[in-house]
Design a protein around this motif. Structure first.
Motif, PDB file in Angstrom:
ATOM      1  N   VAL A 151      80.747  67.705  33.443  1.00 30.28           N
ATOM      2  CA  VAL A 151      81.439  66.861  34.577  1.00 30.28           C
ATOM      3  C   VAL A 151      82.594  67.780  35.255  1.00 30.28           C
ATOM      4  CG1 VAL A 151      83.003  65.130  35.155  1.00 30.28           C
ATOM      5  CG2 VAL A 151      80.763  64.696  33.957  1.00 30.28           C
ATOM      6  N   SER A 154      81.173  70.782  37.077  1.00 30.75           N
ATOM      7  CA  SER A 154      80.454  70.330  38.381  1.00 30.75           C
ATOM      8  C   SER A 154      81.623  69.987  39.263  1.00 30.75           C
ATOM      9  CB  SER A 154      79.554  69.062  37.919  1.00 30.75           C
ATOM     10  OG  SER A 154      78.672  69.445  36.994  1.00 30.75           O
ATOM     11  N   THR A 207      80.459  59.898  49.590  1.00 30.53           N
ATOM     12  CA  THR A 207      79.371  60.092  48.577  1.00 30.53           C
ATOM     13  C   THR A 207      78.550  61.145  49.259  1.00 30.53           C
ATOM     14  OG1 THR A 207      79.537  57.962  47.740  1.00 30.53           O
ATOM     15  CG2 THR A 207      77.520  58.774  47.457  1.00 30.53           C
ATOM     16  N   PRO A 211      81.026  64.649  49.434  1.00 29.35           N
ATOM     17  CA  PRO A 211      80.720  64.177  48.151  1.00 29.35           C
ATOM     18  C   PRO A 211      81.798  64.295  47.175  1.00 29.35           C
ATOM     19  CG  PRO A 211      79.630  65.950  48.715  1.00 29.35           C
ATOM     20  CD  PRO A 211      80.258  65.922  49.719  1.00 29.35           C
ATOM     21  N   PHE A 214      81.753  62.346  43.536  1.00 26.85           N
ATOM     22  CA  PHE A 214      80.810  62.894  42.260  1.00 26.85           C
ATOM     23  C   PHE A 214      82.107  63.878  41.461  1.00 26.85           C
ATOM     24  CE2 PHE A 214      77.602  62.004  45.216  1.00 26.85           C
ATOM     25  CZ  PHE A 214      76.857  61.303  44.611  1.00 26.85           C
ATOM     26  N   TYR A 218      81.834  58.768  40.192  1.00 32.45           N
ATOM     27  CA  TYR A 218      80.806  58.457  39.562  1.00 32.45           C
ATOM     28  C   TYR A 218      80.753  58.762  38.044  1.00 32.45           C
ATOM     29  CZ  TYR A 218      79.501  56.939  44.214  1.00 32.45           C
ATOM     30  OH  TYR A 218      79.340  56.439  45.426  1.00 32.45           O
ATOM     31  N   PRO A 219      81.061  59.910  37.671  1.00 31.83           N
ATOM     32  CA  PRO A 219      80.597  60.439  36.361  1.00 31.83           C
ATOM     33  C   PRO A 219      81.710  59.604  35.164  1.00 31.83           C
ATOM     34  CG  PRO A 219      81.821  62.063  37.697  1.00 31.83           C
ATOM     35  CD  PRO A 219      81.369  61.257  38.672  1.00 31.83           C
ATOM     36  N   PHE A 236      73.702  57.585  39.845  1.00 37.61           N
ATOM     37  CA  PHE A 236      74.720  58.631  40.644  1.00 37.61           C
ATOM     38  C   PHE A 236      75.870  59.328  39.579  1.00 37.61           C
ATOM     39  CE2 PHE A 236      74.652  58.092  45.317  1.00 37.61           C
ATOM     40  CZ  PHE A 236      73.271  57.807  45.393  1.00 37.61           C
ATOM     41  N   GLN A 237      76.107  58.481  38.257  1.00 36.21           N
ATOM     42  CA  GLN A 237      76.867  58.901  37.391  1.00 36.21           C
ATOM     43  C   GLN A 237      76.293  60.217  36.883  1.00 36.21           C
ATOM     44  OE1 GLN A 237      77.140  56.231  33.951  1.00 36.21           O
ATOM     45  NE2 GLN A 237      75.062  55.316  34.522  1.00 36.21           N
ATOM     46  N   MET A 239      74.709  62.619  38.591  1.00 30.84           N
ATOM     47  CA  MET A 239      74.448  63.638  39.798  1.00 30.84           C
ATOM     48  C   MET A 239      75.295  64.944  40.181  1.00 30.84           C
ATOM     49  SD  MET A 239      71.404  62.730  40.747  1.00 30.84           S
ATOM     50  CE  MET A 239      71.428  63.397  42.809  1.00 30.84           C
ATOM     51  N   ALA A 240      76.486  64.856  39.570  1.00 29.20           N
ATOM     52  CA  ALA A 240      77.675  65.652  39.627  1.00 29.20           C
ATOM     53  C   ALA A 240      77.172  67.378  39.545  1.00 29.20           C
ATOM     54  CB  ALA A 240      78.830  65.490  38.721  1.00 29.20           C
ATOM     55  N   VAL A 243      74.929  67.908  42.817  1.00 29.55           N
ATOM     56  CA  VAL A 243      75.625  67.809  43.938  1.00 29.55           C
ATOM     57  C   VAL A 243      76.448  69.197  43.881  1.00 29.55           C
ATOM     58  CG1 VAL A 243      77.592  66.772  45.260  1.00 29.55           C
ATOM     59  CG2 VAL A 243      76.052  65.524  44.096  1.00 29.55           C
TER      60      VAL A 243
END
Length: 267
Positions: A151, A154, A207, A211, A214, A218-219, A236-237, A239-240, A243
């Protein structure tokens, strides 16, 4: 890749140069700590005053702050100076020197312009993380630790890509500092708090268009066992990383477009 050691050598030279002026570095570090410490203190007062924000407690909001600041520090080590100096380098012609080196021009620039001034940001973010995690009693399994690292990295990719994307227009419009101020600094202020407190338009903007959600919103829910995904899917948690990679690829591709369209002041 054969020049990897050389890129690290540029960073080493920057750090050694800083150590020659220890007092100046220490004063700068203290000033940055004081500045962001005041921001942290103000945030703390606000969230304690209201007890919680849309179901997010004070330490949960503090975790959002820590994710944001830590990833910003990592990205800024390499991209803060290039993104802020690119316009001036193009204007005065010093960017030509970057293109004369038999190295990847992007990697050469970010390593040469490595900025250690963000150590204070990193230290403060670590303190904020420790405070938040210890008070939230989050059980950090190996999976949690690995995802925590992912995270942060990202988030750094997202913030680094955003810094680069706001600098690239300098190849066409030299005076564009306001673009970075609005699209990066001003818009990123929204993620200091849970984006669920904002109107639907802002949630969609943070988002899909810019974005930044992220980076932390979300994370963070993975660690907090929250289900505040608004209009969007709980996936979405996770998806970092996607993205971050996609934004980085886009930013680098546009960098290459900018290089191909660059016209030297001497040409």
């Amino acid at each position: 890749m054969q020049y990897v050691s050389l890129y690290f050598e540029f960073i080493k030279i920057q750090l050694l140069g800083i150590l020659q002026y220890k007092k100046a570095f220490t004063l700068g570090l203290m000033a940055q700590l004081a500045s962001y410490g005041a921001e942290f203190f103000l945030l703390w007062i606000i969230i304690n005053k209201f007890n919680e924000i849309n179901g997010w407690g004070s330490y949960e909001v503090l975790l959002l702050y820590a994710f944001n600041l830590c990833s910003y520090a990592l990205a800024s080590f390499f991209l803060a100076s290039p993104s802020s100096r690119l316009s001036m380098m193009i204007k005065d012609g010093t960017f030509d020197e970057v293109l004369t080196k038999p190295l990847n021009n992007f990697l050469y620039l970010v390593c040469r312009e490595f900025n250690s001034g963000y150590i204070s940001h990193l230290l403060l973010s670590i303190v904020a993380m420790v405070i938040a995690l210890s008070n939230l009693n989050i059980s950090m399994s190996l999976i949690h630790i690995l995802f925590f690292i992912i995270v942060i990295l990202s988030g750094a990719l997202i913030q680094g890509a955003a810094l680069l994307l706001t600098a690239i227009p300098s190849f066409w419009v030299v005076e564009n500092s306001s673009l970075k101020d609005v699209l990066f600094f001003q818009m990123k202020n929204f993620i200091r708090y849970p984006i669920s407190i904002y109107p639907t338009f802002i949630q969609i903007l943070l988002t899909f268009v810019l974005p930044y959600a992220f980076i932390n919103f979300y994370p963070a829910q993975f660690f907090l066992n929250k289900n505040d995904f608004l209009l969007f899917h709980p996936l979405f948690q996770f998806m970092a990383p996607v993205v971050g990679i996609v934004l980085s690829v886009i930013a680098y591709a546009l960098w290459l477009v900018g290089i191909n369209n660059y016209k030297s002041t001497g040409s």
